[in-house]
Design a protein around this motif. Structure first.
Motif, PDB file in Angstrom:
ATOM      1  N   GLY A  20       0.797  -1.224   0.000  1.00  0.00           N
ATOM      2  CA  GLY A  20       0.000   0.000   0.000  1.00  0.00           C
ATOM      3  C   GLY A  20       0.826   1.270   0.000  1.00  0.00           C
ATOM      4  O   GLY A  20       0.317   2.343  -0.308  1.00  0.00           O
ATOM      5  N   ILE A  21       2.103   1.158   0.322  1.00  0.00           N
ATOM      6  CA  ILE A  21       2.968   2.345   0.287  1.00  0.00           C
ATOM      7  C   ILE A  21       3.083   2.877  -1.130  1.00  0.00           C
ATOM      8  O   ILE A  21       3.102   4.089  -1.342  1.00  0.00           O
ATOM      9  CB  ILE A  21       4.364   2.008   0.860  1.00  0.00           C
ATOM     10  N   VAL A  22       3.141   1.977  -2.099  1.00  0.00           N
ATOM     11  CA  VAL A  22       3.343   2.414  -3.485  1.00  0.00           C
ATOM     12  C   VAL A  22       2.112   2.272  -4.365  1.00  0.00           C
ATOM     13  O   VAL A  22       2.083   2.824  -5.458  1.00  0.00           O
ATOM     14  CB  VAL A  22       4.530   1.659  -4.131  1.00  0.00           C
ATOM     15  N   LEU A  23       1.113   1.537  -3.918  1.00  0.00           N
ATOM     16  CA  LEU A  23      -0.102   1.383  -4.716  1.00  0.00           C
ATOM     17  C   LEU A  23      -1.195   2.305  -4.172  1.00  0.00           C
ATOM     18  O   LEU A  23      -1.589   2.183  -3.014  1.00  0.00           O
ATOM     19  CB  LEU A  23      -0.593  -0.074  -4.682  1.00  0.00           C
ATOM     20  N   PRO A  24      -1.683   3.225  -4.979  1.00  0.00           N
ATOM     21  CA  PRO A  24      -2.591   4.246  -4.463  1.00  0.00           C
ATOM     22  C   PRO A  24      -3.941   3.743  -3.967  1.00  0.00           C
ATOM     23  O   PRO A  24      -4.540   4.357  -3.101  1.00  0.00           O
ATOM     24  CB  PRO A  24      -2.771   5.205  -5.640  1.00  0.00           C
ATOM     25  N   LEU A  25      -4.438   2.653  -4.474  1.00  0.00           N
ATOM     26  CA  LEU A  25      -5.760   2.185  -4.058  1.00  0.00           C
ATOM     27  C   LEU A  25      -5.711   1.225  -2.877  1.00  0.00           C
ATOM     28  O   LEU A  25      -6.746   0.795  -2.388  1.00  0.00           O
ATOM     29  CB  LEU A  25      -6.475   1.513  -5.239  1.00  0.00           C
ATOM     30  N   LEU A  26      -4.530   0.911  -2.400  1.00  0.00           N
ATOM     31  CA  LEU A  26      -4.365  -0.023  -1.294  1.00  0.00           C
ATOM     32  C   LEU A  26      -3.889   0.755  -0.066  1.00  0.00           C
ATOM     33  O   LEU A  26      -2.763   1.242  -0.039  1.00  0.00           O
ATOM     34  CB  LEU A  26      -3.338  -1.089  -1.695  1.00  0.00           C
ATOM     35  N   PRO A  27      -4.728   0.880   0.952  1.00  0.00           N
ATOM     36  CA  PRO A  27      -4.338   1.691   2.111  1.00  0.00           C
ATOM     37  C   PRO A  27      -3.324   0.970   3.002  1.00  0.00           C
ATOM     38  O   PRO A  27      -3.439  -0.224   3.247  1.00  0.00           O
ATOM     39  CB  PRO A  27      -5.661   1.894   2.853  1.00  0.00           C
ATOM     40  N   THR A  28      -2.342   1.685   3.474  1.00  0.00           N
ATOM     41  CA  THR A  28      -1.308   1.111   4.324  1.00  0.00           C
ATOM     42  C   THR A  28      -1.756   1.016   5.772  1.00  0.00           C
ATOM     43  O   THR A  28      -1.631  -0.032   6.411  1.00  0.00           O
ATOM     44  CB  THR A  28      -0.025   1.954   4.231  1.00  0.00           C
ATOM     45  N   THR A  29      -2.262   2.100   6.310  1.00  0.00           N
ATOM     46  CA  THR A  29      -2.543   2.202   7.745  1.00  0.00           C
ATOM     47  C   THR A  29      -3.490   1.130   8.275  1.00  0.00           C
ATOM     48  O   THR A  29      -3.163   0.482   9.273  1.00  0.00           O
ATOM     49  CB  THR A  29      -3.078   3.612   8.076  1.00  0.00           C
ATOM     50  N   THR A  84       1.481   9.362  -5.575  1.00  0.00           N
ATOM     51  CA  THR A  84       1.033   8.091  -6.149  1.00  0.00           C
ATOM     52  C   THR A  84      -0.253   8.240  -6.951  1.00  0.00           C
ATOM     53  O   THR A  84      -0.408   7.623  -8.005  1.00  0.00           O
ATOM     54  CB  THR A  84       0.858   7.011  -5.064  1.00  0.00           C
ATOM     55  N   PHE A  85      -1.155   9.083  -6.476  1.00  0.00           N
ATOM     56  CA  PHE A  85      -2.378   9.307  -7.250  1.00  0.00           C
ATOM     57  C   PHE A  85      -2.071  10.065  -8.535  1.00  0.00           C
ATOM     58  O   PHE A  85      -2.719   9.849  -9.554  1.00  0.00           O
ATOM     59  CB  PHE A  85      -3.419  10.060  -6.409  1.00  0.00           C
ATOM     60  N   SER A  86      -1.087  10.956  -8.510  1.00  0.00           N
ATOM     61  CA  SER A  86      -0.710  11.683  -9.720  1.00  0.00           C
ATOM     62  C   SER A  86      -0.195  10.723 -10.794  1.00  0.00           C
ATOM     63  O   SER A  86      -0.516  10.880 -11.979  1.00  0.00           O
ATOM     64  CB  SER A  86       0.361  12.729  -9.410  1.00  0.00           C
ATOM     65  N   VAL A  87       0.598   9.756 -10.375  1.00  0.00           N
ATOM     66  CA  VAL A  87       1.085   8.756 -11.332  1.00  0.00           C
ATOM     67  C   VAL A  87      -0.095   7.992 -11.929  1.00  0.00           C
ATOM     68  O   VAL A  87      -0.162   7.774 -13.147  1.00  0.00           O
ATOM     69  CB  VAL A  87       2.087   7.792 -10.649  1.00  0.00           C
ATOM     70  N   SER A  88      -1.045   7.608 -11.075  1.00  0.00           N
ATOM     71  CA  SER A  88      -2.224   6.894 -11.575  1.00  0.00           C
ATOM     72  C   SER A  88      -3.034   7.772 -12.521  1.00  0.00           C
ATOM     73  O   SER A  88      -3.505   7.298 -13.558  1.00  0.00           O
ATOM     74  CB  SER A  88      -3.108   6.453 -10.410  1.00  0.00           C
ATOM     75  N   LEU A  89      -3.209   9.023 -12.167  1.00  0.00           N
ATOM     76  CA  LEU A  89      -3.962   9.926 -13.040  1.00  0.00           C
ATOM     77  C   LEU A  89      -3.259  10.119 -14.371  1.00  0.00           C
ATOM     78  O   LEU A  89      -3.910  10.281 -15.412  1.00  0.00           O
ATOM     79  CB  LEU A  89      -4.168  11.277 -12.341  1.00  0.00           C
ATOM     80  N   TRP A  90      -1.952  10.101 -14.358  1.00  0.00           N
ATOM     81  CA  TRP A  90      -1.193  10.254 -15.584  1.00  0.00           C
ATOM     82  C   TRP A  90      -1.321   9.009 -16.467  1.00  0.00           C
ATOM     83  O   TRP A  90      -1.402   9.110 -17.694  1.00  0.00           O
ATOM     84  CB  TRP A  90       0.267  10.520 -15.240  1.00  0.00           C
ATOM     85  N   LEU A  91      -1.369   7.829 -15.844  1.00  0.00           N
ATOM     86  CA  LEU A  91      -1.442   6.577 -16.604  1.00  0.00           C
ATOM     87  C   LEU A  91      -2.848   6.237 -17.089  1.00  0.00           C
ATOM     88  O   LEU A  91      -3.009   5.614 -18.141  1.00  0.00           O
ATOM     89  CB  LEU A  91      -0.911   5.413 -15.754  1.00  0.00           C
ATOM     90  N   VAL A  92      -3.865   6.651 -16.351  1.00  0.00           N
ATOM     91  CA  VAL A  92      -5.252   6.310 -16.683  1.00  0.00           C
ATOM     92  C   VAL A  92      -5.772   7.269 -17.742  1.00  0.00           C
ATOM     93  O   VAL A  92      -5.633   8.480 -17.626  1.00  0.00           O
ATOM     94  CB  VAL A  92      -6.135   6.352 -15.412  1.00  0.00           C
ATOM     95  N   LYS A  93      -6.391   6.706 -18.759  1.00  0.00           N
ATOM     96  CA  LYS A  93      -6.906   7.536 -19.857  1.00  0.00           C
ATOM     97  C   LYS A  93      -8.421   7.738 -19.804  1.00  0.00           C
ATOM     98  O   LYS A  93      -8.939   8.648 -20.426  1.00  0.00           O
ATOM     99  CB  LYS A  93      -6.531   6.912 -21.199  1.00  0.00           C
TER     100      LYS A  93
END
Length: 125
Positions: A20-29, A84-93
């Motif tokens: 979850g540290i690197v995957l935006p949809l998986l919460p760490t806490t 991490t969400f920015s990376v996802s937003l950049w990759l998702v079309k």
């Protein structure tokens, strides 16, 4: 049998929390808190490891003592979420998926902003 299940669930939670540290949809806490709970009931050795030897230990001990975040943790967490969400937003079309990601980010940031932070001066009183 119950201890074995809790032990396995604890390690699964540590694994998911670490991912979850690197995957935006998986919460760490929540996963790390679940791991601490499972280890407290199944393995004192790994509970001690999680609290005192792992990367998450400082935050877990702080949460157990004060039910609050340590100074600086909120800013780091929000920064990592935005990255991490920015990376996802950049990759998702897909537009609707981007909107969903932005809404999820907004909810997570609002949640983080609502968590209390206790600094060292407040801690000593």
């Amino acid at each position: 049998m119950n201890r074995i299940i809790l032990f396995i669930l604890g390690w699964l939670a540590v694994l998911l929390g670490t991912l979850g540290i690197v995957l935006p949809l998986l919460p760490t806490t929540p996963f790390i808190l679940l791991a601490a709970w499972c280890f407290a009931r199944s393995s004192p050795r790994f509970h001690h490891w999680l609290l005192w030897r792992s990367w998450f230990g400082h935050y877990l001990r702080y949460w157990q003592l004060h039910h609050a975040l340590p100074p600086g943790a909120r800013g780091k967490a929000i920064f990592l979420m935005v990255i991490t969400f920015s990376v996802s937003l950049w990759l998702v079309k897909l537009f609707w998926l981007r909107l969903l990601l932005i809404a999820m980010l907004a909810v997570l940031v609002i949640f983080m902003l609502r968590l209390p932070v206790i600094d060292e001066k407040q801690e000593k009183t």
